[in-house]
Write an enzyme that holds these catalytic residues in place. Structure first.
Site: not given
Ligand SMILES: [Zn+2]
Length: 394
Positions: A90, A287, A325, A327, A330, A356
Site C-alpha cells: 500500500d 485485504d 478445514c 489447516c 484443525c 486457521h
Molecule cells: Zn483450520
C-alpha cells in the site's frame, strides 16, 4: 504481464486470473496483511500451507523501520521477507492519515510524526512511489488522501480532488522509474533512488478511488481515473472505515456497472460476510488484518459463525475448531487444547488461530470461485449466509 482474464461470471461475481511477475493469482482472492514485512505469527511456510498467493506489506511501516534502503540492501522485499509469491504494497496514505499526533496536509504531500521515533517525516506522491519501487512489490498503490467514513461532501470532494492530482504525480514518477529515468534529483530526503533495471517492468501501479460515501463523487472520480491512464487494476479505498455496512454494500452495487474489466480491489475489507457481499457485487481482491488480529484474540471464523475459543464451553471439547478445514490447527488439535493454550497464554495459540483464520478466508475465496464457475453464486451465497449468520458462539 499484469494481464487479468475473467474465466467465469455469475451475475456480477467474477472468477479470474491475474498474471503478476511473481506468479498468477486466482480471484476472488483474499490477501493476508504483512504490516511490517511479516504476517503476524505466521512464517512464509505457514502462508504457503494456507494457500496464500498474494500478500500485502505496508509502505509506511517499512519506510520508518527498517527503511526501504535496508530492505533494498537485503535483496528487496521478496527476498527480505522470504516470500517468493506476489506482493502488493500500500502507499502509506491510509497509515499516515490514521496516525495519532501531528499531521499536516498540503498540496505537495503530508508531513507527519513517525510512531517509532517521533521524528517529523514527509511523504509525497513521488516519495511514496519511489519507496514502493525500491521495496519492489509486484503491485504498488497510488498515494491517496483518506478521510473518515462520515466525512461531509465538501471534505470528501477536497480529498478526492487532491487524490486525483496526486495520482497523476504517482503515475508520472512510476513511469519514469519504469523507464529507467531518474526524472529529477537522484537523492530525495537523503535516500538514493536507483534507476530501474532494464525491462521487463516488474511492478505496476494501481489507482485508488476515493469519494467517501458520496455516490456522485465516486462516479466522477472513477471517470477521471479511467480517462487519465490505462491501468492494470483499480482499488476502492475509503470504505469500511466506520460507515454502516449497508452503505458500503449499496455503494459497491451502484459502482459495479460502471467499473471496467480490471481487477477490483476493495481495500481493508476482510470479514467473511463482507467478502461474500462484495464478491456478489463484483469485487475481486481483499485485504484485512481481521483474521490475524482476531486470531490473536482467540476468535476464530467457522462456517457456523465466529467462535471464541476462550469460552468455558470448549474446555473439554475434543472436536476440531472447524471440521471442514484442512489447516494444521484443525487437523491436529482439539478445541479443548486450543482453549488451554489461550487460557495459559501460550504463544502457539496465537499462531494456530491466526493460521486457521487465514486459511478460512482463503478457502472461502476458493469456494466462491467454484460457485461462480458453476454459475450458482447467488444460491451458494444465500446458503452460506443462512449457516454463518444463524449462530456463532463468540
Ligand atoms: Zn483450520
Amino acid at each position: 504481464m499484469f494481464e487479468f482474464r475473467i474465466d467465469a461470471t455469475s451475475g456480477p461475481a467474477r472468477a479470474g486470473r491475474l498474471a503478476l511477475p511473481h506468479g498468477t493469482v486466482s480471484t476472488p482472492c483474499f490477501m493476508p496483511v504483512g504490516t511490517q514485512g511479516t504476517v503476524r505469527a505466521l512464517s512464509p511456510n505457514d502462508l504457503r500451507a494456507a494457500g496464500a498467493t498474494l500478500v500485502l506489506a505496508n509502505t509506511y511501516h517499512l519506510h520508518v523501520r527498517p527503511g526501504e534502503q535496508v530492505v533494498a540492501q537485503l535483496g528487496a522485499l521478496h527476498r527480505f521477507m522470504a516470500w517468493d509469491r506476489p506482493l502488493l504494497t500500500d502507499s502509506g496514505g491510509f497509515q499516515v492519515f490514521s496516525l495519532e499526533g501531528f499531521r499536516r496536509v498540503d498540496e505537495d504531500g503530508v508531513e507527519f510524526q513517525s510512531h517509532v521515533d517521533g521524528g517529523r517525516r514527509r511523504l509525497t506522491p513521488e516519495r511514496a512511489t519511489e519507496i514502493q519501487w525500491t521495496l519492489g512489490a509486484d503491485i504498488a498503490m497510488a498515494f491517496d488522501h483518506v478521510v473518515p467514513g462520515g466525512a461531509d461532501a465538501a471534505t470528501a470532494r477536497d480529498a478526492l480532488e487532491r487524490t486525483l492530482r496526486w495520482l497523476e504525480r504517482c503515475a508520472r514518477r512510476h513511469a519514469e522509474l519504469a523507464d529507467g529515468r531518474s526524472g529529477g534529483p537522484a537523492v530525495r530526503d537523503g535516500a538514493a533512488v536507483r534507476p530501474s533495471a532494464s525491462p521487463p517492468v516488474r511492478q505496476t501501479l494501481w489507482p485508488i478511488l476515493q469519494g467517501g460515501t458520496h455516490r456522485a463523487l465516486r462516479e466522477a472520480g472513477l471517470r477521471r481515473i479511467l480517462d487519465m491512464n490505462s491501468w492494470t487494476g483499480l482499488a476502492i479505498g475509503g470504505l469500511s472505515v466506520g460507515e454502516p455496512k449497508a452503505v458500503m454494500y449499496d455503494m459497491l452495487e451502484r459502482l459495479e456497472p460502471k467499473l471496467p474489466a480490471l481487477p477490483r480491489y476493495l481495500m481493508g475489507v476482510g470479514f467473511p460476510e463482507d467478502l461474500v457481499a462484495a464478491v456478489e457485487r463484483g469485487v475481486d481482491l481483499f485485504d484485512c488484518v481481521a483474521p490475524t488480529r482476531h486470531g490473536r484474540n482467540g476468535s476464530a471464523f467457522t462456517p457456523d459463525g465466529p467462535v471464541n475459543i476462550r469460552n468455558a464451553e470448549h474446555r473439554d471439547d475434543p472436536r476440531p475448531l472447524d471440521d471442514s478445514c484442512d489447516c494444521e490447527t484443525c487437523t491436529t488439535f482439539s478445541r479443548g487444547y486450543l482453549r488451554h493454550l489461550f487460557v495459559a497464554e501460550e504463544l502457539l495459540g496465537l499462531r494456530l488461530l491466526s493460521l486457521h483464520n487465514v486459511r478460512y478466508l482463503i478457502r472461502l475465496a476458493g469456494d466462491m470461485r467454484a460457485a461462480i464457475r458453476r454459475n450458482a453464486f447467488g444460491p451458494w451465497a444465500d446458503a452460506w449466509r443462512r449457516r454463518y449468520l444463524r449462530s456463532g458462539s463468540a
